[in-house]
Design a protein around this motif. Structure first.
Motif, PDB file in Angstrom:
ATOM      1  N   ASP A 148       0.852  -1.170   0.000  1.00  0.00           N
ATOM      2  CA  ASP A 148       0.000   0.000   0.000  1.00  0.00           C
ATOM      3  C   ASP A 148       0.893   1.227   0.000  1.00  0.00           C
ATOM      4  OD1 ASP A 148      -2.268   1.698   0.447  1.00  0.00           O
ATOM      5  OD2 ASP A 148      -1.608   1.834   2.513  1.00  0.00           O
ATOM      6  N   ASP A 197      -2.607   0.293   5.847  1.00  0.00           N
ATOM      7  CA  ASP A 197      -3.047   1.077   7.006  1.00  0.00           C
ATOM      8  C   ASP A 197      -4.548   1.342   7.002  1.00  0.00           C
ATOM      9  OD1 ASP A 197      -2.982   2.839   4.833  1.00  0.00           O
ATOM     10  OD2 ASP A 197      -2.795   4.570   6.162  1.00  0.00           O
ATOM     11  N   GLY A 198      -5.164   1.289   5.836  1.00  0.00           N
ATOM     12  CA  GLY A 198      -6.544   1.760   5.751  1.00  0.00           C
ATOM     13  C   GLY A 198      -7.565   0.641   5.752  1.00  0.00           C
ATOM     14  N   ASP A 213      -7.546  -1.578   2.808  1.00  0.00           N
ATOM     15  CA  ASP A 213      -6.528  -2.630   2.713  1.00  0.00           C
ATOM     16  C   ASP A 213      -6.953  -3.921   3.412  1.00  0.00           C
ATOM     17  OD1 ASP A 213      -4.692  -0.870   1.450  1.00  0.00           O
ATOM     18  OD2 ASP A 213      -4.215  -0.009   3.411  1.00  0.00           O
ATOM     19  N   THR A 234      -0.279   5.052   0.265  1.00  0.00           N
ATOM     20  CA  THR A 234      -0.596   6.158   1.156  1.00  0.00           C
ATOM     21  C   THR A 234      -0.668   5.703   2.611  1.00  0.00           C
ATOM     22  OG1 THR A 234      -1.886   7.054  -0.648  1.00  0.00           O
ATOM     23  CG2 THR A 234      -2.202   8.075   1.498  1.00  0.00           C
ATOM     24  N   GLY A 235       0.148   6.307   3.442  1.00  0.00           N
ATOM     25  CA  GLY A 235       0.109   5.978   4.866  1.00  0.00           C
ATOM     26  C   GLY A 235       0.986   4.802   5.232  1.00  0.00           C
ATOM     27  N   THR A 236       1.487   4.079   4.216  1.00  0.00           N
ATOM     28  CA  THR A 236       2.345   2.930   4.498  1.00  0.00           C
ATOM     29  C   THR A 236       3.761   3.220   4.000  1.00  0.00           C
ATOM     30  OG1 THR A 236       0.449   1.476   4.298  1.00  0.00           O
ATOM     31  CG2 THR A 236       2.623   0.462   4.181  1.00  0.00           C
TER      32      THR A 236
HETATM   33 MG   LIG Z   1      -3.178   3.546   2.879  1.00  0.00          MG
END
Ligand SMILES: [Mg+2]
Length: 493
Positions: A1, A247-248, A251, A3-5
């Protein structure tokens, strides 16, 4: 992933792009004073952070009035006093919003400045950056000041973590809902590669076509949560073990499906609940620890399995041949109990052994494993039969004493065996753990004393004990060379 990872999931200003006639400081001043410093949204925060980062002070005392972001106007505005004591309105917003406003106020003469802003925004989009336009109004005269390029940059440790993953024989791929240019830019920055395809490329063709496409690419963009799941599934059906990091909430299905679903520390609760590993430190480096630790555990389990199969084959061959040859049991009942004791302590100490994780992924291949252990077991059984033969023909032992000799042979074999099966290469390549070595030596000494003193078993002579010790030791050292050849041949690592 992504975004955010791989990225921080935090917007950052990548570049200040003033139009001709303005400086970067003027652009940042206008954007900064048009930001809400008390309740900043993600974009306001990015602007304030950037000003703080480059140590550019924003003087909010110059601000008379502030209009926060509104979905109706799609912009923020402030009225400030300039150094020459005039009133100035500063406006920031998305490029289309600001250009539309500018076109309304300057219907005649919009072309050059508008085109310049548009050009910057297009160039930024190609690099995967979003653009924020800034304008000012003095005496009802609106002017375009410039553009701020915004991105969600990778975490500081993403590139080094991905490089180490590659060294561990793992192919990293990036799967994201973001657009292809943004995905490609991040993938290139962290060293994943630039072959990022849109997820719709996976919509057509057979499973084999899709697998080939996945193998040839470095990742996919514009994906939906279901696509993430499908990519994991396709790779698994092709025989791969798949790790998935996220993270989301989007996912979660893929995290659950992957063999190694990993939720980063900032992940949502749904992602954490679906993962098999939850990182407790920010960043990604703990994934490396998880992989190397599991590979070390695999090595200890592999040692245990090889040792176990070898031991079983040795005992079966020795007892069966011994029974048909001499029509007796070669080890007494009490001897068998003592043997179990001797083996168990050593076997348990494998859990403490020093081991090296392999450079590539591990896989249980029971056929080759059994075959290799079979060769070792056969060799140890031969050594035991030599001891029986020596006991009968050289030392002229009666059965009870012969049983002691065979028991001692089995105990010494099992202790020396552990020292060679714990290493896939030659036994001297690495040191066993202190516990393992101590248990090993302790067992040898105790059983040598039992055999010499005749406690719990009929005593044997010291020449016989020394003969058994030297024979088993020499045979184990010779076997080490056979082991290295067999392990290499059967690819046991
Ligand atoms: Mg993410």
């Amino acid at each position: 992933d992504k975004t955010g990872t791989i990225t921080q999931n935090k917007l950052s200003i990548i570049a200040c792009q003033p139009l001709t006639g303005y400086t970067a400081e003027q652009l940042l001043d206008a954007a900064g004073l048009a930001a809400d410093q008390e309740h900043p949204d993600a974009i306001d925060q990015a602007v304030l952070n950037y000003a703080a980062e480059i140590k550019h002070p924003l003087d909010f005392s110059k601000r008379q009035q502030f209009t926060p972001f509104d979905f109706a106007t799609k912009r923020t505005e402030a009225v400030i006093t300039t150094t020459d004591h005039r009133q100035m309105r500063v406006i920031k917003g998305a490029v289309p919003t600001i250009l539309a406003l500018y076109a309304k106020q300057h219907p005649a003469d919009t072309a050059p400045a508008s085109a310049a802003i548009q050009q910057l925004a297009t160039a930024n989009a190609k690099k995967g950056y979003r653009s924020l336009a800034v304008a000012s109004v003095v005496d009802s005269q609106m002017a375009l000041v410039g553009v701020l390029a915004i991105a969600d940059p990778p975490r500081a440790d993403s590139a080094s973590m991905l490089a180490r993953l590659k060294n561990l024989g793992i192919k990293p791929m990036m799967i994201t809902g973001d657009s292809v240019p943004i995905a490609r830019d991040v993938a290139e920055q962290v060293g994943i590669g630039t072959k990022i395809l849109p997820a719709k490329a996976l919509k057509a063709g057979t499973a084999a076509d899709k697998i080939q496409l996945i193998h040839e690419s470095d990742g996919f963009a514009n994906v939906f949560p279901d696509d993430k799941y499908q990519i994991v599934k396709l790779l698994q059906e092709d025989g791969h073990l798949v790790g998935m990091t996220g993270d989301g909430v989007n996912d979660a299905p893929a995290l659950k499906q992957a063999e190694l679903g990993t939720a980063v520390s900032s992940a949502s609760d749904v992602a954490k609940a679906s993962a098999s590993i939850i990182l407790t430190h920010p960043g990604l480096h703990d994934i490396i620890a998880a992989i190397t630790t599991s590979r070390q555990t695999y090595q200890r389990m592999l040692t245990w399995v090889i040792n176990k199969i070898t031991k079983v084959i040795e005992i079966i061959i020795l007892f069966t041949l011994g029974f048909f040859w001499l029509k007796v049991s070669l080890v007494s009942l009490l001897g068998m109990s003592l043997l179990v004791f001797a083996n168990d302590f050593a076997t348990m100490s494998i859990a403490t052994d020093n081991v090296q994780s392999t450079a590539g992924p591990n896989q249980w291949r029971l056929g080759p494993l059994t075959a290799a252990s079979g060769v070792l077991g056969l060799w140890f059984a031969l050594v035991d039969l030599v001891i029986v033969w020596l006991g009968l023909n050289q030392f002229h032992l009666n059965l009870p004493v012969l049983q002691t000799a065979v028991l001692i042979g089995l105990v010494f074999n099992s202790q020396f065996r552990l020292l060679i099966v714990r290493e896939r290469s030659h036994f001297w390549t690495s040191w066993p753990s202190r516990t393992l070595l101590a248990v090993n030596l302790f067992t040898i000494v105790i059983f040598a004393l039992l055999a010499l003193t005749g406690w719990l078993m009929p005593a044997i002579s010291s020449p016989l004990l020394v003969t058994i010790l030297l024979l088993t030791l020499a045979a184990t050292i010779v076997l080490d060379f056979l082991k290295v050849a067999v392990f290499r041949w059967l690819k046991i690592a």
